[in-house]
Each structure stands twice: as C-alpha cells, then as structure tokens.
Design a protein around this motif. Sequence first.
Motif, PDB file in Angstrom:
ATOM      1  N   ASN A 162     -13.966   1.974  14.932  1.00 23.43           N
ATOM      2  CA  ASN A 162     -13.139   3.164  14.911  1.00 23.43           C
ATOM      3  C   ASN A 162     -11.688   2.716  14.846  1.00 23.43           C
ATOM      4  OD1 ASN A 162     -11.767   5.524  15.279  1.00 23.43           O
ATOM      5  ND2 ASN A 162     -12.882   6.131  17.113  1.00 23.43           N
ATOM      6  N   VAL A 163     -11.224   2.419  13.645  1.00 19.19           N
ATOM      7  CA  VAL A 163      -9.862   1.927  13.481  1.00 19.19           C
ATOM      8  C   VAL A 163      -8.865   3.008  13.853  1.00 19.19           C
ATOM      9  CG1 VAL A 163      -8.166   1.095  11.815  1.00 19.19           C
ATOM     10  CG2 VAL A 163     -10.496   0.259  11.743  1.00 19.19           C
ATOM     11  N   GLN A 164      -9.166   4.242  13.512  1.00 13.63           N
ATOM     12  CA  GLN A 164      -8.233   5.307  13.845  1.00 13.63           C
ATOM     13  C   GLN A 164      -8.082   5.412  15.346  1.00 13.63           C
ATOM     14  OE1 GLN A 164      -9.921   8.524  11.581  1.00 13.63           O
ATOM     15  NE2 GLN A 164      -8.407   8.207   9.972  1.00 13.63           N
ATOM     16  N   GLY A 165      -9.149   5.260  16.086  1.00 16.93           N
ATOM     17  CA  GLY A 165      -9.053   5.262  17.543  1.00 16.93           C
ATOM     18  C   GLY A 165      -8.269   4.066  18.034  1.00 16.93           C
ATOM     19  N   GLY A 166      -8.495   2.907  17.422  1.00 15.00           N
ATOM     20  CA  GLY A 166      -7.742   1.712  17.781  1.00 15.00           C
ATOM     21  C   GLY A 166      -6.276   1.861  17.443  1.00 15.00           C
ATOM     22  N   GLU A 167      -6.032   2.520  16.326  1.00 15.43           N
ATOM     23  CA  GLU A 167      -4.644   2.757  15.927  1.00 15.43           C
ATOM     24  C   GLU A 167      -3.975   3.712  16.902  1.00 15.43           C
ATOM     25  OE1 GLU A 167      -2.176   4.613  12.185  1.00 15.43           O
ATOM     26  OE2 GLU A 167      -4.323   4.357  12.027  1.00 15.43           O
ATOM     27  N   ALA A 168      -4.703   4.740  17.318  1.00 13.73           N
ATOM     28  CA  ALA A 168      -4.133   5.678  18.293  1.00 13.73           C
ATOM     29  C   ALA A 168      -3.835   4.957  19.598  1.00 13.73           C
ATOM     30  CB  ALA A 168      -5.091   6.840  18.529  1.00 13.73           C
ATOM     31  N   GLN A 227      -6.386   2.509   5.022  1.00 14.48           N
ATOM     32  CA  GLN A 227      -5.240   3.406   5.078  1.00 14.48           C
ATOM     33  C   GLN A 227      -4.639   3.419   6.481  1.00 14.48           C
ATOM     34  OE1 GLN A 227      -3.683   4.864   2.451  1.00 14.48           O
ATOM     35  NE2 GLN A 227      -2.119   5.167   3.998  1.00 14.48           N
ATOM     36  N   ALA A 228      -5.474   3.422   7.500  1.00  9.92           N
ATOM     37  CA  ALA A 228      -4.968   3.367   8.878  1.00  9.92           C
ATOM     38  C   ALA A 228      -4.179   2.075   9.095  1.00  9.92           C
ATOM     39  CB  ALA A 228      -6.127   3.465   9.875  1.00  9.92           C
ATOM     40  N   LEU A 229      -4.667   0.977   8.536  1.00  6.96           N
ATOM     41  CA  LEU A 229      -3.969  -0.301   8.640  1.00  6.96           C
ATOM     42  C   LEU A 229      -2.627  -0.246   7.909  1.00  6.96           C
ATOM     43  CD1 LEU A 229      -3.916  -3.252   9.520  1.00  6.96           C
ATOM     44  CD2 LEU A 229      -5.278  -3.791   7.483  1.00  6.96           C
ATOM     45  N   ARG A 230      -2.625   0.336   6.717  1.00 10.82           N
ATOM     46  CA  ARG A 230      -1.361   0.487   5.970  1.00 10.82           C
ATOM     47  C   ARG A 230      -0.357   1.311   6.773  1.00 10.82           C
ATOM     48  NH1 ARG A 230      -4.624   1.743   0.958  1.00 10.82           N
ATOM     49  NH2 ARG A 230      -4.633  -0.214  -0.172  1.00 10.82           N
ATOM     50  N   ASP A 231      -0.819   2.398   7.357  1.00 12.40           N
ATOM     51  CA  ASP A 231       0.062   3.261   8.145  1.00 12.40           C
ATOM     52  C   ASP A 231       0.664   2.489   9.323  1.00 12.40           C
ATOM     53  OD1 ASP A 231      -0.575   5.338   6.421  1.00 12.40           O
ATOM     54  OD2 ASP A 231      -1.963   6.302   7.823  1.00 12.40           O
ATOM     55  N   PHE A 232      -0.163   1.694   9.993  1.00  7.60           N
ATOM     56  CA  PHE A 232       0.325   0.914  11.124  1.00  7.60           C
ATOM     57  C   PHE A 232       1.367  -0.105  10.653  1.00  7.60           C
ATOM     58  CE2 PHE A 232       0.091  -2.528  14.273  1.00  7.60           C
ATOM     59  CZ  PHE A 232       0.452  -1.802  15.389  1.00  7.60           C
ATOM     60  N   CYS A 233       1.091  -0.764   9.529  1.00  9.67           N
ATOM     61  CA  CYS A 233       2.047  -1.742   8.997  1.00  9.67           C
ATOM     62  C   CYS A 233       3.374  -1.070   8.652  1.00  9.67           C
ATOM     63  CB  CYS A 233       1.459  -2.438   7.776  1.00  9.67           C
ATOM     64  SG  CYS A 233       0.157  -3.624   8.185  1.00  9.67           S
ATOM     65  N   THR A 234       3.322   0.141   8.159  1.00  5.86           N
ATOM     66  CA  THR A 234       4.546   0.889   7.862  1.00  5.86           C
ATOM     67  C   THR A 234       5.350   1.116   9.130  1.00  5.86           C
ATOM     68  OG1 THR A 234       3.550   1.960   5.947  1.00  5.86           O
ATOM     69  CG2 THR A 234       5.458   3.055   6.932  1.00  5.86           C
ATOM     70  N   ARG A 235       4.668   1.446  10.213  1.00  2.00           N
ATOM     71  CA  ARG A 235       5.365   1.669  11.487  1.00  2.00           C
ATOM     72  C   ARG A 235       5.932   0.373  12.061  1.00  2.00           C
ATOM     73  NH1 ARG A 235       1.192   5.773  12.530  1.00  2.00           N
ATOM     74  NH2 ARG A 235      -0.030   4.098  13.365  1.00  2.00           N
ATOM     75  N   LEU A 236       5.352  -0.755  11.673  1.00  2.00           N
ATOM     76  CA  LEU A 236       5.860  -2.044  12.145  1.00  2.00           C
ATOM     77  C   LEU A 236       7.081  -2.517  11.363  1.00  2.00           C
ATOM     78  CD1 LEU A 236       2.622  -4.156  12.673  1.00  2.00           C
ATOM     79  CD2 LEU A 236       4.109  -3.206  14.437  1.00  2.00           C
ATOM     80  N   ALA A 263      -3.282  -9.288   8.178  1.00  2.00           N
ATOM     81  CA  ALA A 263      -3.683  -8.044   7.517  1.00  2.00           C
ATOM     82  C   ALA A 263      -3.665  -8.163   6.003  1.00  2.00           C
ATOM     83  CB  ALA A 263      -2.765  -6.902   7.957  1.00  2.00           C
ATOM     84  N   GLU A 264      -2.861  -9.073   5.465  1.00  2.00           N
ATOM     85  CA  GLU A 264      -2.678  -9.189   4.021  1.00  2.00           C
ATOM     86  C   GLU A 264      -3.976  -9.314   3.227  1.00  2.00           C
ATOM     87  OE1 GLU A 264      -0.334 -12.054   0.921  1.00  2.00           O
ATOM     88  OE2 GLU A 264       0.491 -11.791   2.925  1.00  2.00           O
ATOM     89  N   PRO A 265      -4.921 -10.152   3.621  1.00  4.00           N
ATOM     90  CA  PRO A 265      -6.166 -10.247   2.823  1.00  4.00           C
ATOM     91  C   PRO A 265      -6.914  -8.909   2.740  1.00  4.00           C
ATOM     92  CG  PRO A 265      -5.997 -12.103   4.325  1.00  4.00           C
ATOM     93  CD  PRO A 265      -4.902 -11.137   4.711  1.00  4.00           C
ATOM     94  N   LEU A 266      -6.957  -8.191   3.818  1.00  3.50           N
ATOM     95  CA  LEU A 266      -7.663  -6.907   3.808  1.00  3.50           C
ATOM     96  C   LEU A 266      -6.918  -5.892   2.956  1.00  3.50           C
ATOM     97  CD1 LEU A 266     -10.030  -5.249   4.839  1.00  3.50           C
ATOM     98  CD2 LEU A 266      -8.628  -4.598   6.792  1.00  3.50           C
ATOM     99  N   LEU A 267      -5.611  -5.855   3.084  1.00  6.90           N
ATOM    100  CA  LEU A 267      -4.816  -4.924   2.299  1.00  6.90           C
ATOM    101  C   LEU A 267      -4.847  -5.292   0.824  1.00  6.90           C
ATOM    102  CD1 LEU A 267      -1.773  -4.468   4.674  1.00  6.90           C
ATOM    103  CD2 LEU A 267      -3.637  -2.863   4.255  1.00  6.90           C
ATOM    104  N   GLY A 268      -4.815  -6.579   0.531  1.00 10.53           N
ATOM    105  CA  GLY A 268      -4.874  -7.026  -0.861  1.00 10.53           C
ATOM    106  C   GLY A 268      -6.207  -6.738  -1.503  1.00 10.53           C
ATOM    107  N   ALA A 269      -7.288  -6.866  -0.744  1.00 15.65           N
ATOM    108  CA  ALA A 269      -8.641  -6.622  -1.269  1.00 15.65           C
ATOM    109  C   ALA A 269      -8.831  -5.160  -1.606  1.00 15.65           C
ATOM    110  CB  ALA A 269      -9.684  -7.073  -0.246  1.00 15.65           C
TER     111      ALA A 269
END
Length: 78
Positions: A7-13, A45-54, A70-76
């Motif tokens: 649950n990445v969204q939960g982890g992101e929250a 997308q949740a990962l991208r959003d978090f990176c934007t906030r960073l 995170a780059e390999p996952l975002l690049g893939a």
Amino acid sequence: MHSGQVNVQGGEAAAASTRTPQEAVTTATHALDQLAGVHSERSVQALRDFCTRLAPMKNEPMVREFERKAEPLLGAAA
C-alpha cells in the motif's frame, strides 16, 4: 490487501504525516524497498508525487540517496 501487495499510498500518507524530512524519507525508502518487482502505475505515481515534494530538499544527502534508489523504478515506468 493480499500478501505481497504494498500500500504505497498508505506509506506515502505515513511519510507525509511524519515530523521531519528524515522520517519521511525513511518511511518512503521502506515503501520503495517493498515496490521492488511491483509494476503498478498507481504506485509509481505516488512515488513521483513524493519525489516532487522532496524537490525543495534535493541537496540533502538523504534525499539524493532516495532519488538514486527511486530512479530505476521511475525510469522503468516512463
């Protein structure tokens, strides 16, 4: 949620609600580790959003390390 799902969204929250950037990055890094092998556009997308906030903290070593991981996952997903 089934075993093996993340649950990445939960982890992101959880990351967003922590007190310090270090806690947020630590929580998000744990979620990122759980994403290995998961191919979900929602998770990416949740990962991208978090990176934007960073972005305002991009010069912090912990943020650079997280972005490196995170780059390999975002690049893939691109």
